[in-house]
Design a protein around this motif. Sequence first.
Motif, PDB file in Angstrom:
ATOM      1  N   MET A   1      -5.540  -5.300  -4.177  1.00 38.89           N
ATOM      2  CA  MET A   1      -6.280  -4.266  -3.447  1.00 38.89           C
ATOM      3  C   MET A   1      -6.808  -3.216  -4.429  1.00 38.89           C
ATOM      4  SD  MET A   1      -4.833  -1.543  -0.629  1.00 38.89           S
ATOM      5  CE  MET A   1      -5.736  -0.048  -0.296  1.00 38.89           C
ATOM      6  N   ALA A   2      -8.064  -2.875  -4.302  1.00 36.11           N
ATOM      7  CA  ALA A   2      -8.669  -1.848  -5.144  1.00 36.11           C
ATOM      8  C   ALA A   2      -8.378  -0.478  -4.551  1.00 36.11           C
ATOM      9  CB  ALA A   2     -10.169  -2.077  -5.247  1.00 36.11           C
ATOM     10  N   LEU A   3      -7.772   0.386  -5.330  1.00 32.27           N
ATOM     11  CA  LEU A   3      -7.423   1.722  -4.870  1.00 32.27           C
ATOM     12  C   LEU A   3      -8.515   2.718  -5.246  1.00 32.27           C
ATOM     13  CD1 LEU A   3      -3.664   1.818  -5.991  1.00 32.27           C
ATOM     14  CD2 LEU A   3      -4.536   1.452  -3.677  1.00 32.27           C
ATOM     15  N   ARG A   4      -8.913   3.526  -4.283  1.00 29.95           N
ATOM     16  CA  ARG A   4      -9.874   4.598  -4.555  1.00 29.95           C
ATOM     17  C   ARG A   4      -9.205   5.956  -4.468  1.00 29.95           C
ATOM     18  NH1 ARG A   4     -13.841   3.073   0.107  1.00 29.95           N
ATOM     19  NH2 ARG A   4     -11.764   2.830   1.006  1.00 29.95           N
ATOM     20  N   LEU A   5      -8.421   6.167  -3.393  1.00 28.44           N
ATOM     21  CA  LEU A   5      -7.745   7.446  -3.200  1.00 28.44           C
ATOM     22  C   LEU A   5      -6.302   7.195  -2.770  1.00 28.44           C
ATOM     23  CD1 LEU A   5      -7.644  10.544  -2.861  1.00 28.44           C
ATOM     24  CD2 LEU A   5      -8.529  10.212  -0.531  1.00 28.44           C
ATOM     25  N   VAL A   6      -5.369   7.790  -3.478  1.00 26.43           N
ATOM     26  CA  VAL A   6      -3.951   7.682  -3.154  1.00 26.43           C
ATOM     27  C   VAL A   6      -3.393   9.081  -2.939  1.00 26.43           C
ATOM     28  CG1 VAL A   6      -1.665   6.964  -3.955  1.00 26.43           C
ATOM     29  CG2 VAL A   6      -3.675   5.561  -4.494  1.00 26.43           C
ATOM     30  N   THR A   7      -2.689   9.270  -1.844  1.00 28.05           N
ATOM     31  CA  THR A   7      -1.985  10.538  -1.589  1.00 28.05           C
ATOM     32  C   THR A   7      -0.521  10.372  -1.976  1.00 28.05           C
ATOM     33  OG1 THR A   7      -3.458  11.181   0.221  1.00 28.05           O
ATOM     34  CG2 THR A   7      -1.286  12.221   0.150  1.00 28.05           C
ATOM     35  N   ILE A   8      -0.022  11.316  -2.777  1.00 28.08           N
ATOM     36  CA  ILE A   8       1.368  11.267  -3.221  1.00 28.08           C
ATOM     37  C   ILE A   8       2.087  12.525  -2.747  1.00 28.08           C
ATOM     38  CG2 ILE A   8       2.938  11.095  -5.173  1.00 28.08           C
ATOM     39  CD1 ILE A   8       0.815   9.694  -6.740  1.00 28.08           C
ATOM     40  N   PHE A   9       3.076  12.354  -1.915  1.00 27.08           N
ATOM     41  CA  PHE A   9       3.908  13.471  -1.482  1.00 27.08           C
ATOM     42  C   PHE A   9       5.037  13.655  -2.496  1.00 27.08           C
ATOM     43  CE2 PHE A   9       1.740  12.242   2.339  1.00 27.08           C
ATOM     44  CZ  PHE A   9       1.574  13.420   3.051  1.00 27.08           C
ATOM     45  N   GLY A  10       5.204  14.890  -2.958  1.00 24.45           N
ATOM     46  CA  GLY A  10       6.196  15.148  -3.990  1.00 24.45           C
ATOM     47  C   GLY A  10       5.733  14.706  -5.368  1.00 24.45           C
ATOM     48  N   GLY A  11       4.438  14.680  -5.572  1.00 26.81           N
ATOM     49  CA  GLY A  11       3.882  14.156  -6.814  1.00 26.81           C
ATOM     50  C   GLY A  11       4.013  15.049  -8.026  1.00 26.81           C
ATOM     51  N   LYS A 221       2.436  -1.684  -8.636  1.00 24.22           N
ATOM     52  CA  LYS A 221       2.361  -3.100  -8.240  1.00 24.22           C
ATOM     53  C   LYS A 221       2.473  -3.237  -6.722  1.00 24.22           C
ATOM     54  CE  LYS A 221       3.409  -5.702 -12.328  1.00 24.22           C
ATOM     55  NZ  LYS A 221       3.805  -7.059 -12.776  1.00 24.22           N
ATOM     56  N   CYS A 222       3.323  -2.428  -6.122  1.00 25.02           N
ATOM     57  CA  CYS A 222       3.465  -2.478  -4.664  1.00 25.02           C
ATOM     58  C   CYS A 222       2.214  -1.939  -3.967  1.00 25.02           C
ATOM     59  CB  CYS A 222       4.687  -1.677  -4.231  1.00 25.02           C
ATOM     60  SG  CYS A 222       6.276  -2.448  -4.671  1.00 25.02           S
ATOM     61  N   LEU A 223       1.515  -1.029  -4.619  1.00 27.54           N
ATOM     62  CA  LEU A 223       0.296  -0.472  -4.035  1.00 27.54           C
ATOM     63  C   LEU A 223      -0.880  -1.434  -4.119  1.00 27.54           C
ATOM     64  CD1 LEU A 223       0.339   3.211  -5.385  1.00 27.54           C
ATOM     65  CD2 LEU A 223       0.805   2.465  -3.054  1.00 27.54           C
ATOM     66  N   THR A 224      -0.858  -2.309  -5.097  1.00 26.93           N
ATOM     67  CA  THR A 224      -2.040  -3.127  -5.366  1.00 26.93           C
ATOM     68  C   THR A 224      -1.894  -4.601  -4.988  1.00 26.93           C
ATOM     69  OG1 THR A 224      -1.268  -3.413  -7.659  1.00 26.93           O
ATOM     70  CG2 THR A 224      -2.822  -1.628  -7.237  1.00 26.93           C
ATOM     71  N   SER A 225      -0.698  -5.012  -4.548  1.00 25.74           N
ATOM     72  CA  SER A 225      -0.499  -6.430  -4.232  1.00 25.74           C
ATOM     73  C   SER A 225       0.076  -6.632  -2.839  1.00 25.74           C
ATOM     74  CB  SER A 225       0.441  -7.065  -5.267  1.00 25.74           C
ATOM     75  OG  SER A 225       0.756  -8.397  -4.912  1.00 25.74           O
ATOM     76  N   ASP A 226      -0.438  -7.627  -2.138  1.00 25.22           N
ATOM     77  CA  ASP A 226       0.092  -7.990  -0.820  1.00 25.22           C
ATOM     78  C   ASP A 226       1.460  -8.648  -0.923  1.00 25.22           C
ATOM     79  OD1 ASP A 226      -2.161  -7.112   0.567  1.00 25.22           O
ATOM     80  OD2 ASP A 226      -3.186  -9.038   0.356  1.00 25.22           O
ATOM     81  N   ALA A 227       1.769  -9.187  -2.100  1.00 24.83           N
ATOM     82  CA  ALA A 227       2.985  -9.991  -2.271  1.00 24.83           C
ATOM     83  C   ALA A 227       4.261  -9.189  -2.059  1.00 24.83           C
ATOM     84  CB  ALA A 227       2.994 -10.630  -3.657  1.00 24.83           C
ATOM     85  N   PHE A 228       4.190  -7.869  -2.215  1.00 27.74           N
ATOM     86  CA  PHE A 228       5.406  -7.061  -2.160  1.00 27.74           C
ATOM     87  C   PHE A 228       5.514  -6.225  -0.884  1.00 27.74           C
ATOM     88  CE2 PHE A 228       3.997  -7.277  -6.716  1.00 27.74           C
ATOM     89  CZ  PHE A 228       4.832  -8.336  -7.046  1.00 27.74           C
TER      90      PHE A 228
END
Length: 338
Positions: A1-11, A221-228
Amino acid sequence: MALRLVTIFGGSGFIGRQIVQDLASMGVRVRVAVRDPQKAAFLKPLGDLGQIAPMKVNVADEQAVARAVEGADAVVNLIGILYESGRRTFQALHVDAPERIARLSKAAGVQRFVHMSALGADPQADAAYARAKAEGEAAVRRHIPEASILRPSVVFGSHDSFFNMFGAMTRLVPALPYYVKDAFRLVRDETTGRPAIDLGGSGGPRFQPVYVGDVSEATIKCLTSDAFAGQTFELGGPRAYTMREIMELVVEQTERRTWVVPVPFWVARIQAKVMGLLPKPLITPDQVKLLERDNVVTGTLPGFEALGIEPTAAEAILPTYMNRFRPHHRNVILRAPQ
């Protein structure tokens, strides 16, 4: 999956800054949901102009959380505390906040969700921290069954509050303690057969320190792959250490003559009751309960191997930042011969 915008709580925390930096290096825009955007401003130079945007969010405010996740492709929840203080309780931040973030992320159409839990999360645990972590996982799963959950052991890196804390202690105290249940007991010497006193015991609880860079890689890896999707991962380093071995490693890295001494758990409980009253306690009664259980992977859940990551040994990273606690560090003046 191509990520454009990610929100991180506690970043803006220790793990968060690493994930923010790694995502920014991939060209991803990062929205950092924090209590105080000014204190998170240090994150901005980790990316290009406007790429990293701290955003003021009260995780108890439904509308604020909804705004934070709006338009995001993915959400990462890193919120966590080690001790309770005022309204910052385990229930509020480890259970209610993840539930709210997951529920509103689902409603906003977020495609990927990663929740940072902790090794030892268990609804039946004696420690309130571990029970709340387990309840938070369950709350996330209710709304987003396909969420990826990460359970790291103690995380280390240049900005950690684990090895750095003990390294700083070597400057101030003559000895580092390790808590143990089976020391100071009468045993029989294996060689002579005579009674003897075992002063050190088995070395106390075990830990499996994990490098922050590896935790960040697992998150991405968890953000970009369906496998996980939908899996829970236990993240531990390549070696398990007893608490005594951890302290000995600190002494070795700081090059100081600090003793490493056993302390019975009953003493730890007394210390915790006193220190737990401080605004920023070094140890609390609940943390003592955590220490009475090993903090290592169980082997019943997938780990780094399933993610295709080879974990980094502590000995490879500690010299890069623990040298700051060595005697005369950066205080040696070199003069040209006269």
